[in-house]
Design an enzyme around this catalytic site. Structure first.
Site, PDB file in Angstrom:
ATOM      1  N   ALA A  21     -18.990   3.785   7.812  1.00 50.43           N
ATOM      2  CA  ALA A  21     -18.010   4.556   6.524  1.00 50.43           C
ATOM      3  C   ALA A  21     -17.709   3.755   5.124  1.00 50.43           C
ATOM      4  O   ALA A  21     -16.525   3.589   4.957  1.00 50.43           O
ATOM      5  CB  ALA A  21     -16.663   5.123   7.035  1.00 50.43           C
ATOM      6  N   HIS A 139     -16.577  -1.044   1.758  1.00 48.85           N
ATOM      7  CA  HIS A 139     -15.825  -0.085   2.745  1.00 48.85           C
ATOM      8  C   HIS A 139     -14.618   1.001   2.214  1.00 48.85           C
ATOM      9  O   HIS A 139     -13.635   0.536   1.824  1.00 48.85           O
ATOM     10  CB  HIS A 139     -14.770  -0.720   4.127  1.00 48.85           C
ATOM     11  CG  HIS A 139     -14.851   0.079   5.247  1.00 48.85           C
ATOM     12  ND1 HIS A 139     -14.222   1.141   5.515  1.00 48.85           N
ATOM     13  CD2 HIS A 139     -15.941  -0.164   7.036  1.00 48.85           C
ATOM     14  CE1 HIS A 139     -14.357   1.748   7.232  1.00 48.85           C
ATOM     15  NE2 HIS A 139     -15.531   0.661   7.371  1.00 48.85           N
ATOM     16  N   HIS A 140     -14.815   2.393   3.111  1.00 49.86           N
ATOM     17  CA  HIS A 140     -14.024   2.975   2.857  1.00 49.86           C
ATOM     18  C   HIS A 140     -12.542   3.176   2.880  1.00 49.86           C
ATOM     19  O   HIS A 140     -11.616   3.702   2.819  1.00 49.86           O
ATOM     20  CB  HIS A 140     -14.693   4.618   3.053  1.00 49.86           C
ATOM     21  CG  HIS A 140     -14.886   6.008   1.516  1.00 49.86           C
ATOM     22  ND1 HIS A 140     -13.220   5.591   0.574  1.00 49.86           N
ATOM     23  CD2 HIS A 140     -15.716   6.750   1.500  1.00 49.86           C
ATOM     24  CE1 HIS A 140     -13.331   7.332   0.401  1.00 49.86           C
ATOM     25  NE2 HIS A 140     -14.760   7.407   0.365  1.00 49.86           N
ATOM     26  N   ALA A 141     -12.283   2.598   4.033  1.00 48.28           N
ATOM     27  CA  ALA A 141     -11.024   1.678   4.061  1.00 48.28           C
ATOM     28  C   ALA A 141      -9.900   1.486   3.048  1.00 48.28           C
ATOM     29  O   ALA A 141      -9.004   1.865   3.272  1.00 48.28           O
ATOM     30  CB  ALA A 141     -10.304   1.719   5.397  1.00 48.28           C
ATOM     31  N   ASN A 327      -7.348   4.756  -0.204  1.00 43.82           N
ATOM     32  CA  ASN A 327      -7.280   5.840  -0.600  1.00 43.82           C
ATOM     33  C   ASN A 327      -7.070   6.876  -1.755  1.00 43.82           C
ATOM     34  O   ASN A 327      -5.631   7.331  -0.527  1.00 43.82           O
ATOM     35  CB  ASN A 327      -8.579   6.743   0.660  1.00 43.82           C
ATOM     36  CG  ASN A 327      -9.526   6.226   0.372  1.00 43.82           C
ATOM     37  OD1 ASN A 327     -10.905   5.997   0.100  1.00 43.82           O
ATOM     38  ND2 ASN A 327      -9.642   4.574   1.988  1.00 43.82           N
TER      39      ASN A 327
END
Length: 485
Positions: A21, A139-141, A327
């Site tokens: 991810a 990382h998308h986190a 995000n």
């Protein structure tokens, strides 16, 4: 120190044996303006060291709460060393586009080490024509697509001459004690049913927009009734046809392997088509994707009777918002008229479909994605997410066929350590839920740079998609020209 939101944490939870991810980008560089005409690993290490304080995701790492009682926290890594994140690889001769695509796919398959700040940078040498590439993954986190571009901008300059960056010494953000984190998480778990109930009620008013439940007959009436009971303003909220994602080769259980292809389209030509056929630049991009996908599906004898359904991320960031907050995104679910054979009719169908979807999204703000992310308490969120991913490929509640994303970028040339960035190609995420194909475009300095990531078991010939998008643009240019005469 800050805590991950429920949506941020979900990007950690979805990772497993086949899903990573992180999001990334591939920059192709002309290094002739660099000192010595070459960009080195030590150059990049020093650049990161000088500018890490300009973007928090560069220097922050995760701290887990004992027993997973709560979502993790971000803290400044006291042992941060950029040399552990910057690497160098070289392509074998002749260093062409296909070889670079294979190398980026290989690097993108690898998960990030959660014990350190969640990013890596690779300097790729040996490209044909004396070019160099930089591949960065984060990382998308930690970040969404817009924040990724802003974070990368911290390392870039507007001219070959690096800008002066003031030294700042910030106090390191320490992690709370394990007992404190556990106690806070325990209190949140006790109170979670109240918050979850509120989130569920708010989510229920958007049931007809949520992929999966929204496919069932009668859900739109239930959602409307709930909006009436809760006195939700529905003014300007157009009805959107129920979208059922058809079975395609892009859907199923993905493998851990990836294929990556990239290419550029002239932004001026896309704007010219928009000017003469109507709509927006994004409408043209979506129409190009629809045409390319249609041709690929026809060639593979897999064209559905109805439109494909694309998950389209949308940034919720306001103009001028700083690099904070993880995000900030929502999701639109949009039809792609792959079932329409005529070029003009296909373009108009895509444009009209996007107009209706956008109007509905603006009216609702896309809040359902955030609410849905927070329904499960932290101690069970990981298990719940994994179970969802496990059963999703064989479920009739297919959420989408693929993801399509359009990220706006600067229309001026940028430089890194004196090297000019010629193009910047996005490298994104695929999953069992959203489909094994992702098309992301990034507008930069007069071009639309396209990056396509796919599961090779589903799309082994991903480079064809790039070719088909170029041919689709030629078709629209011919159509626009014929309508002028």
């Amino acid at each position: 120190m800050s805590q991950l939101t429920a949506m941020d944490a979900n990007f950690l939870n979805i990772e497993g044996g086949t899903t990573v991810a992180h999001i990334g980008g591939l920059g192709v560089l002309d290094t002739t303006s660099c000192p010595g005409g070459r960009l080195t690993r030590s150059d990049m290490v020093e650049l990161v060291r000088e500018r890490a304080h300009l973007a928090k995701p560069i220097r922050q790492r995760l701290v887990e709460v004992p027993f997973g009682m709560d979502r993790p926290y971000w803290i400044d890594d006291p042992d941060f060393d950029p040399s552990g994140h910057v690497r160098e690889v070289a392509l074998p001769y002749p260093g062409d586009e296909r070889q670079l695509g294979e190398e980026i796919a290989r690097l993108h398959e690898r998960p990030l080490d959660r014990r350190r700040p969640l990013w890596e940078l690779y300097l790729v040498q040996g490209l044909a024509g004396g070019l160099t590439a930089i591949y960065v993954k984060v990382h998308h986190a930690a970040i969404d697509g817009v924040l990724a571009a802003e974070t990368l901008a911290a390392l870039l300059d507007l001219s070959p001459e690096p800008r002066p960056v003031p030294d700042t010494v910030d106090e390191l953000q320490q992690a709370p004690g394990a007992l404190t984190m556990f106690g806070t998480g325990l209190v949140k778990s006790v109170l979670h049913p109240i918050r979850a109930t509120r989130a569920f009620v708010r989510t229920a008013t958007h049931l007809d927009q949520i992929p999966g439940p929204g496919q069932y007959p009668g859900v739109d009436r239930v959602s409307q009734a709930l909006r009436t009971v809760m006195r939700v303003d529905t003014k300007g909220r157009p009805a959107v046809p129920r979208l059922n994602a058809p079975p395609t080769p892009f859907n199923g259980t993905i493998s851990p392997r990836r294929r990556f292809a990239y290419g550029s389209l002239p932004l001026e030509e896309v704007k010219w088509v928009r000017q003469h056929l109507g709509g927006s630049v994004n409408d043209v991009v979506m129409a190009l994707c629809a045409s390319a996908l249609r041709r690929w599906l026809v060639e593979h004898d897999a064209l559905p009777d109805g439109p494909l359904v694309a998950a389209v991320p949308v940034s919720l960031r306001q103009n001028g918002e700083t690099c904070e907050g993880g995000n900030q995104l929502a999701m639109m679910i949009a039809p792609l008229a792959t079932h329409v054979a005529d070029h003009r009719e296909r373009f108009d169908t895509v444009r009209n479909g996007m107009r209706a979807v956008k109007r509905r999204f603006v009216a609702s703000s896309g809040a359902w994605l955030h609410e849905l992310s927070s329904l499960a308490p932290a101690p069970v969120a990981t298990v719940a997410t994994r179970l969802t991913l496990q059963f999703a490929p064989n479920s009739i509640l297919r959420t989408s066929n693929l993801m399509v994303s359009n990220v706006p970028g600067p229309q001026i040339p940028l430089y890194v350590r004196g090297a000019r960035i010629l193009a910047y190609y996005p490298v994104s995420v695929i999953s069992d839920v959203t489909g094994g194909l992702n098309i992301t475009v990034f507008s930069y300095n007069g071009n639309i740079d396209v990056g396509i990531i796919a599961c090779p078991d589903m799309v082994p010939d991903v480079w064809k998609m790039i070719d088909y998008m170029g041919e689709a643009l030629d078709e629209l240019k011919t159509l626009a020209g014929s309508e002028m005469t």
